[in-house]
Design a protein around this motif. Sequence first.
Motif, short mmCIF file in Angstrom:
data_model
loop_
_atom_site.label_atom_id
_atom_site.label_comp_id
_atom_site.label_asym_id
_atom_site.label_seq_id
_atom_site.Cartn_x
_atom_site.Cartn_y
_atom_site.Cartn_z
N MET A 104 -0.98 3.51 -9.39
CA MET A 104 -0.51 4.81 -8.99
C MET A 104 -1.21 5.85 -9.85
O MET A 104 -0.88 6.04 -11.00
CB MET A 104 1.00 4.86 -9.17
N ALA A 105 -2.16 6.55 -9.28
CA ALA A 105 -2.97 7.50 -10.03
C ALA A 105 -2.20 8.78 -10.34
O ALA A 105 -2.29 9.31 -11.44
CB ALA A 105 -4.23 7.82 -9.26
N ILE B 290 3.07 9.44 -3.55
CA ILE B 290 4.19 8.49 -3.42
C ILE B 290 4.41 8.12 -1.96
O ILE B 290 4.56 6.95 -1.61
CB ILE B 290 5.47 9.09 -4.04
N ILE B 291 4.40 9.13 -1.08
CA ILE B 291 4.61 8.88 0.35
C ILE B 291 3.44 8.08 0.93
O ILE B 291 3.64 7.20 1.76
CB ILE B 291 4.81 10.20 1.11
N THR B 292 2.23 8.36 0.46
CA THR B 292 1.06 7.61 0.92
C THR B 292 1.20 6.13 0.58
O THR B 292 0.90 5.26 1.41
CB THR B 292 -0.22 8.16 0.28
N GLU B 293 1.65 5.84 -0.61
CA GLU B 293 1.77 4.44 -1.04
C GLU B 293 2.96 3.73 -0.43
O GLU B 293 3.10 2.53 -0.58
CB GLU B 293 1.78 4.37 -2.56
N TYR C 202 -6.32 10.20 5.66
CA TYR C 202 -7.49 10.21 4.77
C TYR C 202 -7.16 9.65 3.39
O TYR C 202 -7.92 8.86 2.83
CB TYR C 202 -8.05 11.64 4.65
N GLU C 203 -6.04 10.07 2.83
CA GLU C 203 -5.63 9.60 1.50
C GLU C 203 -5.38 8.09 1.52
O GLU C 203 -5.82 7.36 0.64
CB GLU C 203 -4.37 10.34 1.07
N PHE C 204 -4.70 7.62 2.56
CA PHE C 204 -4.41 6.19 2.67
C PHE C 204 -5.70 5.41 2.87
O PHE C 204 -5.87 4.32 2.31
CB PHE C 204 -3.43 5.96 3.82
N GLY C 205 -6.61 5.96 3.65
CA GLY C 205 -7.90 5.30 3.87
C GLY C 205 -8.69 5.14 2.58
O GLY C 205 -9.30 4.10 2.34
N CYS C 206 -8.66 6.17 1.74
CA CYS C 206 -9.35 6.09 0.45
C CYS C 206 -8.73 5.05 -0.47
O CYS C 206 -9.42 4.42 -1.26
CB CYS C 206 -9.34 7.45 -0.23
N LYS C 207 -7.43 4.85 -0.36
CA LYS C 207 -6.75 3.86 -1.20
C LYS C 207 -6.91 2.43 -0.69
O LYS C 207 -7.02 1.50 -1.46
CB LYS C 207 -5.26 4.20 -1.30
#
Length: 160
Positions: free
Chosen positions: A1-2, A10-13, A94-99
């Motif tokens: 968790m960066a 938090i919601i992305t993860e 996009y954020e989820f894709g990067c993770k």
Amino acid sequence: MAKYYDIDDIITEEETVSVIFQKAASGVGIDPSSEIDCVEVGSKVELPFWLAHELQLRQAASVNVPTCFNQKTRLEIQADSACVDLRSRCPYFYEFGCKIAPIIGDRTIGFLLLSAFKSRYKTNLYEAAQSSMAAFKKWRMGGPRFQRASVLGRKRKSTE
């Protein structure tokens, strides 16, 4: 968790991903409706990304490609990314894709994110420029260029 206190992170993860267990786990209680509290090798389970990531780091499970990055979505984005509703597939696409890209090891997700962002940004920028130009032409062609402020039209009362 960066970004520990970032609500978007938090919601992305919390996005669920499909996981296949490589090792048996007992006492986990993943499914509350099941009678036993263990997961067998090869079991396919939906887990939040943060938990799936930790299990993969411990080599206890392997993460599958999420449905928001499946082949159907990729083809739709390649056809016309401006018409694809990414928010309905994943609120933080996009954020989820990067993770998820480095965890899955799929290099094409990065190219998909980049091409989708470029084409969607270009379309939005074009529409914004078009509306700005229309407003400028309307201003240029119609009415007086300067409007007199209502305050300037009033005369002061003399104090004699």
